[in-house]
Structure formats: structure tokens, C-alpha cells
Design an enzyme around this catalytic site. Structure first.
Site, PDB file in Angstrom:
ATOM      1  N   LYS A 221       0.820  -1.219   0.000  1.00 58.38           N
ATOM      2  CA  LYS A 221       0.000   0.000   0.000  1.00 58.38           C
ATOM      3  C   LYS A 221       0.849   1.262   0.000  1.00 58.38           C
ATOM      4  CE  LYS A 221      -4.319  -1.903   0.938  1.00 58.38           C
ATOM      5  NZ  LYS A 221      -5.390  -2.209   1.870  1.00 58.38           N
ATOM      6  N   ARG A 255      -3.680  -9.895   5.159  1.00 55.39           N
ATOM      7  CA  ARG A 255      -3.948 -10.107   3.728  1.00 55.39           C
ATOM      8  C   ARG A 255      -2.718  -9.642   2.956  1.00 55.39           C
ATOM      9  NH1 ARG A 255      -5.858  -7.060  -0.517  1.00 55.39           N
ATOM     10  NH2 ARG A 255      -7.202  -8.129  -2.009  1.00 55.39           N
TER      11      ARG A 255
END
Ligand code: HH2
Length: 279
Positions: A221, A255
Site C-alpha cells: 500500500k 492479507r
């Protein structure tokens, strides 16, 4: 110790679980044609399984900031063959979707978990999963994927995310989805600036007060890029560190794209956690 109910599976959360990301989007794989996408995704998913993924999360629509929406029939065409192949080989399969019709079809194809960045807010979404027995990951997102990163705003990000997730847990229970089937996720990067993501990570244990297992998704991210200066393909070490920071504050599922790296980190983490005092 808590156990996540996902269809006929009972997943112990005594140790953190690793959810491997399986994208079936044309931009995820560069090796060409449409059938090739499904085959490449299946191969990739089996690799993640071999590396030690506990759950495989199959998604046919990117939710990255600015990503465009995919029609339901196209999303189903992408994910269903992959879900069938993986479930048929005994993998624990999650479907990453916001659409009730895709949820239904995916559950029919063998998925035992629904991972929804909309936290089942789409009309008909709770009903689509209620009777199935599937697990559900409820994620917080401010705004819509197309515009969520334009001007995220919170007075108290941790309290607001917690309040939202609490409301979704109550709504799911009212719809007949038991708490044993639920997972919550603060939604790192979904309508959040760097300081919001860091506050949520630092105070993740506040969400643990909701008494529902927490999933953290930080893999690749932009907050990792902002902190390291690294491009999206060079954020593996940062991702492992971020996920361990989340686990240290109560996350029970992570995740990730790189399952092997996370597994190595967890081999150390679990050994330290399980070391008996005084030995
Ligand atoms: N992040 C993405 C997608 N789905 N689901 C949960 N529960 N938590 C997350 O943080 C999360 C998620 C990221 O979006 P996408 O653009 O699909 O990228 P990728 O799937 O490669 O991570």
C-alpha cells in the site's frame, strides 16, 4: 481461543492466519489473453497455497484509488473458474467483492468467505451471505474507490472506524450472520491519509474491544511507499514489518501478496510467542 466459522471450515485463530491475494484482473498479469488470466491466477494461487496461505482471497475488480468499476457479469466470468478450481482442490477460498450477485455465485462455486470492502452495505448483500454459513470480512472505507483518496477527513479516525465497524457487526448479526463468522478490518488506504493509517495501526488494539477478529491489509500500500520511498514492487520488507506491527496490536489475519515472506516472519513471531517462560 477464538475460531472463525467459514462454511464447513473451523479456522483456529490461536496463531495469526495468512490470507493470500489472488487477483484475476487483466492488469494483474501481463501474460495475455482472457483464459490465460484465469489459468495464471490458478497457478499463482496454488503457489501461494504451497507457501502456506491459510485462505486464498480471489478478486476480479480492483479497488485501488481511481480504479474503474467492473460489471457483475464480467467480474463473475473472471472469478468463478478460479474459485471452482481452488475450492475443488480443498483450498479455503474467499471472494473479494462488493456485489451481492457475485457473492451468491461465488458461494455456489465453493467460496466459504466473503471479503467486502463495502462491509455488506450494498442492498441485498447481507441476505446474499446470511444463509450460506460463510465467513465475512467487514472493511471500513470512507467514500468510494473512485474518489476516496481526494480529501479523507476525520475528527477521530480510530473512534469513527470503530463506531462504523460496530454498526456493521450489529447489522450483520441482525441479518442472521453470527459473530463467529465475522472479521473486521480498518481498511488501510481506503479513504485515509498517511496519518490516519498510522493512527489506526498504532491503536489497532482499540478495535479489539469489539471482540471480533481483526484483519489487516497493508501489502504494497501507498503508506509503505510514503514511509520508505519504495515503488509498489519493492515494498515487501516494509509490508512484513507493517503486518507484524498489526499482529502485535491484535490483528489475527493478514492479507498479503507475498505469502512466503509473511510465513517466515510468522515462524519467528510464533516461536517467540509460544516460548515458555523460564525455559
Ligand atoms: N485491500 C485491497 C483489496 N481488498 N480487502 C480487505 N479486507 N482489506 C484490504 O485492506 C483490502 C481488501 C486493495 O485493493 P486492490 O486494488 O484490489 O489491490 P490488491 O487486491 O492487489 O491488494
Amino acid at each position: 481461543m477464538s475460531v472463525l466459522h467459514a462454511g464447513s471450515y473451523r479456522l483456529s485463530l490461536a496463531r495469526p492466519l495468512v490470507m493470500g491475494i489472488v487477483n484475476v484482473t487483466p492488469d494483474s498479469f501481463s501474460d495475455g489473453g482472457r483464459v490465460g488470466d484465469a489459468q495464471a491466477s490458478i497457478r499463482h494461487a496454488f503457489k501461494l497455497q504451497e507457501e502456506g496461505a491459510d485462505i486464498l482471497d480471489v478478486g476480479g475488480e480492483s479497488t485501488r484509488p481511481g480504479a474503474s468499476a467492473v460489471p457483475a457479469d464480467e467480474e463473475m466470468r473472471r472469478v468463478l473458474p478460479v474459485i471452482e478450481a481452488l475450492a475443488g482442490r480443498g483450498c479455503v477460498v474467499s471472494v473479494d467483492t462488493m456485489k451481492p450477485e457475485v457473492m451468491r455465485a461465488a458461494l455456489d462455486a465453493g467460496a466459504v468467505m466473503v471479503n467486502d470492502v463495502m462491509a455488506l452495505r450494498a442492498p441485498g448483500a447481507p441476505e446474499a451471505v446470511a444463509a450460506s454459513g460463510a465467513a465475512v470480512c467487514l472493511m471500513h472505507m470512507q467514500g468510494e474507490p473512485q474518489s476516496m483518496q481526494q480529501s479523507p477527513y476525520y475528527v477521530d479516525v480510530v473512534e469513527e472506524v470503530k463506531h462504523f465497524l460496530q454498526g456493521r457487526v450489529v447489522a450483520c448479526e441482525a441479518a442472521g450472520i453470527n459473530r463467529e463468522r465475522l472479521v473486521i478490518d480498518p481498511g488501510f488506504g481506503f479513504g485515509k491519509a498517511l496519518e490516519h493509517n498510522l493512527a489506526l495501526l498504532k491503536q489497532l488494539d482499540h478495535l479489539a474491544e469489539l471482540d471480533v477478529p481483526i484483519l489487516a491489509g497493508l501489502s504494497r500500500k501507498s503508506m509503505l511507499g510514503a514511509l520508505t520511498g519504495r515503488g509498489v514492487d519493492q515494498r515487501e520488507f516494509a509490508g512484513v514489518a507493517a503486518h507484524l506491527a498489526a499482529i502485535a496490536r491484535g490483528a489475527r489475519l493478514v492479507r498479503v501478496h507475498n505469502v512466503a515472506a509473511m510465513r517466515d516472519a510468522l515462524a519467528i513471531w510464533n516461536a517467540v510467542e509460544e516460548q515458555q517462560d523460564g525455559t
